[in-house]
Structure formats: C-alpha cells, structure tokens
Design an enzyme around this catalytic site. Structure first.
Site, PDB file in Angstrom:
ATOM      1  N   HIS A   2     -15.261 -28.476   6.037  1.00  0.00           N
ATOM      2  CA  HIS A   2     -14.999 -29.279   4.845  1.00  0.00           C
ATOM      3  C   HIS A   2     -13.626 -28.995   4.225  1.00  0.00           C
ATOM      4  O   HIS A   2     -12.799 -29.896   4.104  1.00  0.00           O
ATOM      5  CB  HIS A   2     -16.082 -29.041   3.797  1.00  0.00           C
ATOM      6  CG  HIS A   2     -17.439 -29.506   4.206  1.00  0.00           C
ATOM      7  ND1 HIS A   2     -17.652 -30.679   4.895  1.00  0.00           N
ATOM      8  CD2 HIS A   2     -18.670 -28.954   4.022  1.00  0.00           C
ATOM      9  CE1 HIS A   2     -18.950 -30.841   5.116  1.00  0.00           C
ATOM     10  NE2 HIS A   2     -19.578 -29.811   4.606  1.00  0.00           N
ATOM     11  N   LYS A  29     -21.938 -19.404  -1.903  1.00  0.00           N
ATOM     12  CA  LYS A  29     -23.275 -19.661  -2.432  1.00  0.00           C
ATOM     13  C   LYS A  29     -23.521 -18.821  -3.692  1.00  0.00           C
ATOM     14  O   LYS A  29     -22.942 -17.761  -3.885  1.00  0.00           O
ATOM     15  CB  LYS A  29     -24.331 -19.299  -1.383  1.00  0.00           C
ATOM     16  CG  LYS A  29     -24.241 -20.087  -0.086  1.00  0.00           C
ATOM     17  CD  LYS A  29     -24.700 -21.510  -0.278  1.00  0.00           C
ATOM     18  CE  LYS A  29     -24.786 -22.252   1.051  1.00  0.00           C
ATOM     19  NZ  LYS A  29     -25.118 -23.685   0.860  1.00  0.00           N
TER      20      LYS A  29
END
Length: 490
Positions: free
Chosen positions: A240, A326
C-alpha cells in the site's frame, strides 16, 4: 464512459471475509449505479469441502450486502442481481462443478461473454487455482484479479509472476491494491498535474520531506495465521504505502493511459534506494504474543516506520517517511509534503509554541471521503507583525455528490472489466520494490515493544526522522465540523 462487455465473474473464496465485506457489496453497488454490463453472471466458488447450494450462496450474498453494503438488497435491482448468482465448487483434481456453473452462466447470457476471475484466496492457493484455470482452458478469453501479498520477497514474487504469466499474459493480469482505487489517491494526479500552483514546486528544490502515514487502531481481527507469516512491512508498506509513494513521486506521464502511467510509476520503484536496516524501526504491540494463533516467541512486527529515498533527479536527497502499524492511537491515511522555508529574517521566528507549525505543508488525507489542505503563515491581526499558521482546505464531503463516488474495490473491479490496468501493479514494478527491500528482509532490526493505543516504539520512531516531526493534523482542525480526535504526541 465505456460500458463493459458482458461478463461472467468468478469469485474464488466467495464465502471468505473479503468477499463478504467488499466484493459482494461492491458488485451490487455497481449494479445499483448501472455500471455492470447489461449481461452479467456472478459465480461463487470455494473448495469442495466448503461448497454450498445456489440458494445458500444467494442467502449469504444477501446477508453480506445487508450488513456491509452502501446499497441495501431490495427492489428490482436486487432481484436481478440475486438471479445472476450461482455457485460451483472447484478442487484442482475435480473442477467439474465450477466448469458446469461457468458454462451455464455463459449459456444464459448467450454470445461470447468475457470471464473475470477474482482470486480472493490465500497466496498459498494462487498456484493451484491458476494451474486449474490453465488446465481446464477456463483462462481463455479471461482476465484475472490477484490479491495481495504479491510474494513475500524477491524470489517468491518472481515465482508467483512466472506461475501467473504461464497461464495469463501480463495484459490480462490485474494485481489489485484497493488504495489505488480511492478517489482521494486518484486525485493526487489531478492535484499535481492539473494545477500550476503545485506542479512546478513538486520536486527536491521546494520539498524538504514527504510523509505517508497509515496508522491503524485495529488489532489482528482474527487474522493471526495470515499476519504471523506477513507482518506490517509486507502487509502494508510494500503493498500500500510504497504504491502510494509511486503516485506521489512519479514523473508526468505522456497520458493517463495504462502503459505510460504505469511506466512512470514503475520508474520510481526502480529508483528506490536499497532499504537498509538502520533506516527502519520495527515494533510489536504489547500483548501480541498472547493473541490466539501467535507464537509465544514471535518476532513478527505489527508496526513499521522507515525512511526511504528515491534516487532520481526530481527527488535525490528528499527523505520519504513511511509509517503503519496495528493498535495505534488513530486510524488515518495521510500524505504530508513539507516545503522548504524561505528566508525569514524580516519576521520574528522565536514565537513560543510555533516552531513545529512554521513550515509550509501540503497535506492530503486519503481516507474516505478525503481532503486536501495547504498550511501557510499569515499575519495575525494587530499592530505588530506576528506570524501565525493558517490553513486552506478542500474536502470531498459536501463538495461533490458523494453518491457518484465508488469505493476502491468497486472502481478497480469496474476497471478490470474494462481492461484498464492504469491503477493495477505490474510484475516488474513489484519486483523492483522487493529488490529494494532485500537488505531489510535479510537483516531485519530487532523488534521493539510499544503500548497499544500509542504511536509506536518511542523514542526510536521520532529519532528515525529527526529533525522532522510526524505530522498528523486533526481533521476537525482542518475542516470545521469534521469529527476527529486530537493526535496528541504526534
């Protein structure tokens, strides 16, 4: 716009999480928008052990669209969409049910509809599915969408590309990254190349640094088996963030057609300097090793921050700072371009608390719906010449009819039906990225712990990009009326 030819769309992994959350709701939204072909059929497929009846698949699709879709499953459009759904299980040694389902779908459309296969399956299954498509001649007159990750290193990426290209030539392969289908990412091309106020300044003479920041508040969400073998760098940075870097850093293409656009983006990947371990911070949130399915001595990173450089004439010497992880303090998707300062000797520059706000910045928030802001200095009202930061901002929300917008997967599935590869990743591009990543993968730096809800392992993250700060402005400060949480500590 051009309407796609009639299509039979086959979803491998049709009962998985991706199909439930994105693919089935996205296909139905395309139908509501009138962007699917006049004639289409959708065939779900799984291995035989997970097979379901046609009625059960239609019920599954209804639940997926009702739960995750923007368009609710009611009315004539839903009835037509539901009638298009069928199911055909397939194992490499027994593809018969899928062959029968595809043949029935094509017969119901008549003529010679095109085939589009979407591989929403684990990477370990790519080879067997591709091989089955080649062995059964289903690959004829067909295109294939391949999900990330596109390998785990340079060697595996080359093997995967060879496996795919043995059955599908590159013109029929669509390696999908839903970030590149976002309206706000696509708008970077318009911002850069359609505006004289930006295009001449988009280079090392005027830009000090570039930041691409995609923190996530989510944890594993039950994906430990996948994540343990992948980690933040392979899952987010390669697929990404570096893809977005390619859009930000590319040279102007001669046109927005697929080949020139991808040529310029892939030149950026070829110009990436090797990513050295000393330019990377790897983190793991406290409690990760207690997650079900995670090894008690796991060294998988849940956070990655890195400094990379594009070694070409436009960007030589400009650091690109990338961060994702995360269980961080916020979920955001932001690009910041820090501009060089002019001489400020005529102005007071020692104003308390203004140091980090003094420099000019262009900020692109590519979350949905997204916004663009320019940070500059202006005179405060009053008798003294005092500078204060100000913002000019554009927000997609309220500026256009948002109903016209397509989510990333919707836009890219439509492009794949049209055969437009502009926003898809090419084989040589992904191999260039893995080649630049090899020094890091061969000798990764040690994992550093960080607290859930923080901004990663400090002070290493801040020291990595010093003297520059991580810049993550609160949306509510940029666009009044926008909900946001102050990113204290960034």
């Amino acid at each position: 716009m051009t309407e796609p030819d009639d299509h039979v769309i086959v979803l491998f992994g049709a009962t998985g999480d991706l199909a439930k959350r994105k693919l089935l709701p996205g296909l139905f939204h395309l139908a509501v928008a009138g962007l699917l072909p006049d004639g289409y059929r959708i065939v779900g497929s799984t291995p035989a052990r997970s097979a379901m009846s046609e009625d059960a698949f239609r019920a599954h699709a209804h639940d997926a669209v009702a739960t995750f879709g923007r368009s609710k499953p009611t009315g004539p459009v839903w009835e037509s969409f539901e009638e298009s759904l069928s199911f055909g299980a397939a194992d490499p040694e027994d593809p018969g049910p899928l062959l029968a389902a595809v043949r029935a779908a094509e017969d119901s459309l008549g003529g010679r509809p095109r085939r589009l296969f979407h591989l929403a399956v684990p990477p370990s299954a790519f080879g067997s599915v591709i091989g089955m498509l080649g062995d059964t001649d289903l690959a004829g007159n067909a295109k294939v969408i391949v999900e990330k990750p596109f390998g785990t290193d340079l060697a595996s990426a080359r093997v995967l590309n060879d496996t795919i290209n043995a059955v599908f030539d590159e013109s029929r392969v669509f390696r999908i990254d839903h970030f590149l289908g976002k309206e706000s990412v696509d708008n970077i091309l318009a911002l850069r190349f359609a505006n004289g106020m930006f295009e001449p300044n988009w280079n090392r003479d005027h830009i000090r640094y570039v930041q691409i920041d995609v923190p996530e508040t989510l944890g594993l969400e039950g994906r430990a088996h996948f994540y343990e073998g992948t980690g933040a760098f392979r899952d987010m940075v390669v697929t990404h963030l570096i893809q977005v870097l390619g859009i930000v850093a590319m040279e102007p293409p001669v046109s927005l057609a697929a080949q020139p656009l991808r040529d310029e983006k892939d030149k950026v990947f070829e110009a990436l300097r090797p990513i050295e371990p000393g330019d990377v911070v790897r983190g793991q949130y406290e409690g990760y090793r207690d997650e079900p399915g995670v090894a008690p001595d796991s060294t998988t990173e849940t956070f990655a921050a890195l400094r990379v450089e594009v070694d070409n004439w436009r960007w030589a010497g400009v650091p690109f700072h990338l961060r994702s992880g995360k269980n961080l303090a916020q979920g955001r998707q932001v690009i910041t371009l820090g501009l060089r300062e002019p001489p400020l000797r005529m102005f007071p520059t020692d104003l308390p608390g203004q140091e980090k706000n003094r420099g000019n910045k262009i900020v692109i928030d590519f979350g949905d719906p997204g916004w663009i802001a320019a940070r500059f200095l202006a005179k405060e009202p009053g008798p003294a010449m005092r500078l204060a930061p100000a913002t000019m901002a554009f927000g997609y929300a309220g500026s256009f009819c948002e109903e016209n917008g397509l989510e990333g997967y919707e836009r890219l599935i439509l492009d794949a039906m049209l055969g437009d590869q502009s926003l898809f990743t090419r084989a040589d591009g992904i191999e260039h990225i893995w080649a630049a990543s090899t020094p890091l993968l061969d000798n990764p730096p040690p994992i550093q712990p960080y607290a859930p809800g923080s901004w990663g392992p400090e002070p290493a993250v801040s020291e990595l990009i010093a003297p520059y700060p991580w810049h993550l402005p609160d949306p509510a400060e940029v666009l009044p009326g926008t909900s946001g949480t102050s990113p204290a500590g960034t």
